[in-house]
Design an enzyme around this catalytic site. Structure first.
Site: not given
Ligand SMILES: *Cc1c(COP(=O)(O)O)cnc(C)c1O
Length: 810
Positions: A359, A550-551, A556, A658, A662
């Site tokens: 991952h 998101k985290r 990110k 992911t 969504k």
């Protein structure tokens, strides 16, 4: 009285209402007058559970009778969220249960809302495990999920004065009516001690301490109730709950020390690893759940099939990242020490049984354990790791082009500096399949972290692009859109998400577009109301909802989004006469408790929000909100209301994502980099229906290699320079003007995550989003197009691929 299939499926709500009332009285011990909302929730779950149990037993029996191969999914995280709506919806009894409760004066929506989120995970990896469990049941694959039943799970996030505060998650405070403790399924898990040999060559490990792992089972209901699988989470118990000798001697703490140690093991997900004790606890957790799971799998195999040599024909074990990688050594130990197989045969069976999913490519996230710690805690496993390594390196030396550098990279032991055990190499060597989670990520695995192992085993790495279950992420979270789609194209998409393609032509239909826009607006109104009551944030449902949830992590790049927000704020104030598109910027996410910069980003988002939201000169044109305590239930509220999905990681760093899937499935347009599964989302929806910007993974790598000067980039961009200097000089933190000096300094000083390098492209992409939004017909057409084209990202597709290529069960 039990709620049988007939009770649940008849039109008359009376028998079901009677059953719920009966449960309330006889199981909860309350009557309808005294019952509180929690009591109704428990009574409803227990009543529905009866139906589930019957199907659960039927599923188990059928698999047994067929001699079926089973899939075992080992994961340190299962981010399953709430279960009631999932179960009712998959059983197809939402309406019936709602009507029965209504006849009792109870609102189903209200009791659903107080069910605690089972937050047994941190982010995408844990949610993937949950989506996979649901798809496995929906596709009728006999499967078990194995993990840990954390008493407090992931922390609950509160925002105090803009700062993240971590509180224990107390999801079990009211008990958990979904779970079944299986005291008969308990295993001995040892730690430490010593290994001795016997005269006949056998090896004996005598652990110094041990706990008992006890199974706690939760049923996982597949779509249309087709199959019910088991999520088996381990809890820990001391063998001697109390040492009476010590207790009687007045040593009360000593008397209970064993129980305390066991409880500590299953207390939280991700104990802080900033201390050696925290690191050790983490390794203990990994071994604890791996050992219990592997013992359980071997026990079941022997019980059903009688011969350990056929294990790989009847069991496929998938390792969700390296957290369960010690399972490879544990299975070897059981095969050799307990089942008397020789090393070679044991190794063959082990490799045929395991598959490993990678991952992350981030070097700091690749797990390795200090060798002395590993050896002290798991002395027998250390011997086996050495033996596996000797064999691996012997094989490697025979292969063309494998030199000393390659041997050092392949080795299970990192010899550079303090010696460490490399869990990714162990998982790779011990598996017949190693998969990445998106096409780009899999390619990068071959080129970077696993380049040398890939050279040695060129057929082992394969790709399985992640997916999401459309039951939770469309049908349950967005009933309005689901009903509209059904009206347009019929019910086929409920069983096969790829049938959503039939929606494509409705993008041309003006009346459908209008109804689609209306559904989105209703979802936005509902979210606005929720945010108003929950956090006092007032937003306009007609504004563009621009969402990054998101985290919180530097890769990110929430920081890129925040800096761009500041730049936009600046421009709106400088040019109030322009026709700005009203925007609501929403953020949510947790930062790891020891991750300083991520926590500072949360504070910055809140500081920026406070300033902008209070500035009458921008008014309704820009609002910013940081929504506390991101979890599955919050995602289910926000995603159906989103217009724009922020997927802006530094290219090459997000394995898949992911969240991106969504949002697209719920009719949001993506603004994103060519990273992770964004690449494949673009391939599916087409360039015209996604907003791609920024450096590619190759370009990021080239910049890092050839030297990158962020200072000159910042100096060359007036918008960026202005925003960065405003943040750095304390415009948003007048109470502590230096608060962000270091964070902004990091952009000048290296900017590893390429925030500056991508800023201008991002800023321009956002303005192109404004222009798209002004063409409302075009926007809605693109939104519909996104929904129509992303059925492929269903986790049913992903699971079919795992099942046929890796597990050989379909
Ligand atoms: C889907 C999901 C994630 C993963 O989001 P990414 O944007 O892919 O990082 C994390 N947390 C929750 C609660 C989710 O539902």
């Amino acid at each position: 009285m039990t709620a049988s299939i007939t009770t649940l499926h008849v039109d008359d709500p009376q028998p079901l209402a009677d059953a719920i009332l009966d449960t309330l009285v006889h199981r909860i011990g309350k009557d309808a007058q005294a019952a509180r909302t929690h009591d109704w929730l428990a009574a409803t779950i227990l009543t529905v559970r009866n139906e589930i149990i019957e199907r659960w037993m039927a599923s188990t029996k059928a698999a047994h009778a067929a001699g079926a191969k089973r899939v075992y999914y080992l994961s340190l995280e299962f981010l399953i969220g709430r279960l009631l709506r999932d179960a009712l919806s998959n059983l197809g009894v939402m309406e019936q249960v709602s009507a029965a409760l209504r006849s009792l004066g109870v609102d189903l929506a209200e009791i659903e809302e107080i069910e605690p989120d089972a937050a047994l995970g941190n982010g995408g990896l844990g949610r993937l495990a949950a989506c996979f469990m649901e798809s496995l049941a929906s596709l009728d694959v006999p499967a078990y999920g194995y993990g840990i039943r954390y008493v407090n799970g992931m922390f609950r996030q509160r925002i105090d004065d803009g700062w993240q505060v971590e509180l224990p998650e107390t999801w079990l405070a009211h008990g958990n009516p979904w779970e079944f403790e299986r005291r008969e399924s308990a295993y001995f898990v040892g730690f430490g001690g010593e290994v001795t040999g016997t005269d006949d060559g056998a090896v004996h490990w005598k652990p110094q301490e041990a706990v008992e792992a006890v199974a706690v089972d939760t049923p996982v209901v597949g779509w249309r109730g087709r199959r019910v699988n088991t999520l088996r989470l381990w809890t820990a118990r001391a063998f001697d709950p109390i040492r009476l000798d010590r207790f009687n001697a007045g040593d009360y703490q000593g008397a209970l020390a064993g129980q305390l140690a066991a409880e500590t093991l299953v207390r939280v997900l991700y104990p802080s690893d900033s201390s050696p004790a925290g690191q050790e606890l983490r390794l203990r957790q990994e071994y604890f759940f791996s050992s219990a799971s592997i013992q359980d799998i071997v026990r079941r195999h022997i019980q059903y099939f009688g011969n350990i040599r056929t294990l790989a024909d009847k069991a496929a074990i998938q390792l969700n990242d390296t957290h369960p990688a010690v399972s490879v050594a544990e299975l070897m130990r059981l095969l050799i020490d307990h089942h008397d197989l020789d090393f070679d045969e044991a190794w063959e069976i082990t490799r045929a049984t395991f598959g490993y999913t990678n991952h992350t490519l981030l070097p700091e996230a690749l797990e390795s354990w200090p060798l002395p710690l590993f050896e002290r805690l798991l002395p027998r496993h250390m011997q086996l790791v050495y033996a596996i390594n000797a064999r691996l390196l012997r094989e490697a030396r025979k292969v063309e082009g494998v030199d000393d550098r390659a041997i050092a990279a392949i080795s299970l032991i990192d010899e550079g500096g303090e010696r460490r055990v490399r869990m990714a190499n162990l998982a790779f060597a011990g598996s017949h399949s190693v998969n990445g989670v998106a096409a780009l990520h899999t390619e990068l695995m071959k080129q970077t972290v696993f380049a040398d192992l890939h050279h040695l085993f060129p057929d082992r790495i394969n790709n399985k692009t992640n997916g999401i279950t459309p039951r939770r992420w469309l049908q349950q979270c967005n009933p309005g859109l689901t009903a509209l789609i059904r009206e347009a194209i019929g019910p086929k998409f409920l069983d096969d998400a790829e049938a959503l393609i039939d929606l494509e032509k409705f993008g041309q239909d003006a009346s459908f577009r209008e109804r689609f826009a209306k559904v989105k607006r209703l979802n936005k109104v509902a979210l606005s109301q929720h945010l108003k009551t929950d956090m006092g944030l007032a937003i306009d449902p007609d504004a563009l909802f621009d969402v990054q949830i998101k985290r919180i992590h530097e890769y990110k790049r929430q920081l890129l989004n925040i800096i761009e927000t500041v730049a936009l704020y600046d421009q709106i104030r400088s040019h109030p006469e322009r026709d700005w598109v009203p925007r609501v910027k929403l953020f949510a996410g947790k930062a790891a408790s020891s991750y300083h910069n991520a926590k500072l980003v949360i504070k910055l988002a809140n500081d920026v929000a406070r300033r902008i939201n209070a500035d009458p000169s921008v008014g309704h044109l820009l609002k910013v909100g940081f929504v506390p305590n991101y979890n599955v239930s919050l995602a289910e509220k926000i995603i159906p209301a989103a217009d724009l999905s922020e997927q802006i990681s530094t290219a090459g760093m997000e394995a898949s994502g992911t969240g991106n899937m969504k949002f697209a499935l719920n009719g949001a347009l993506t603004i994103g980099t060519l990273d992770g599964a964004n690449v494949e989302i673009r391939d599916h929806v087409g360039d015209d229906h996604i907003v791609i910007f920024g450096l590619t993974a190759d370009e990021v790598a080239a910049k890092r290699r050839d030297g990158y000067d962020p200072r000159s980039v910042i100096e060359a961009s007036p918008e960026l320079r202005q925003a960065v200097s405003a943040i750095a000089s304390g415009v948003f933190s007048p109470d502590d003007p230096n608060r962000y000096a270091g964070l902004m300094g990091g952009l000048y000083d290296g900017d590893w995550f390429m925030v500056a390098a991508d800023f201008d492209a991002y800023h321009a992409a956002q303005r192109s989003v404004d222009r798209r939004w002004e063409d409302r017909d075009g926007w809605v057409r693109s939104a519909i197009h996104n929904v129509a084209k992303v059925g492929w990202f269903s986790s049913d597709r992903t699971i079919r691929q795992y099942a046929s290529d890796i597990w050989k069960v379909m």
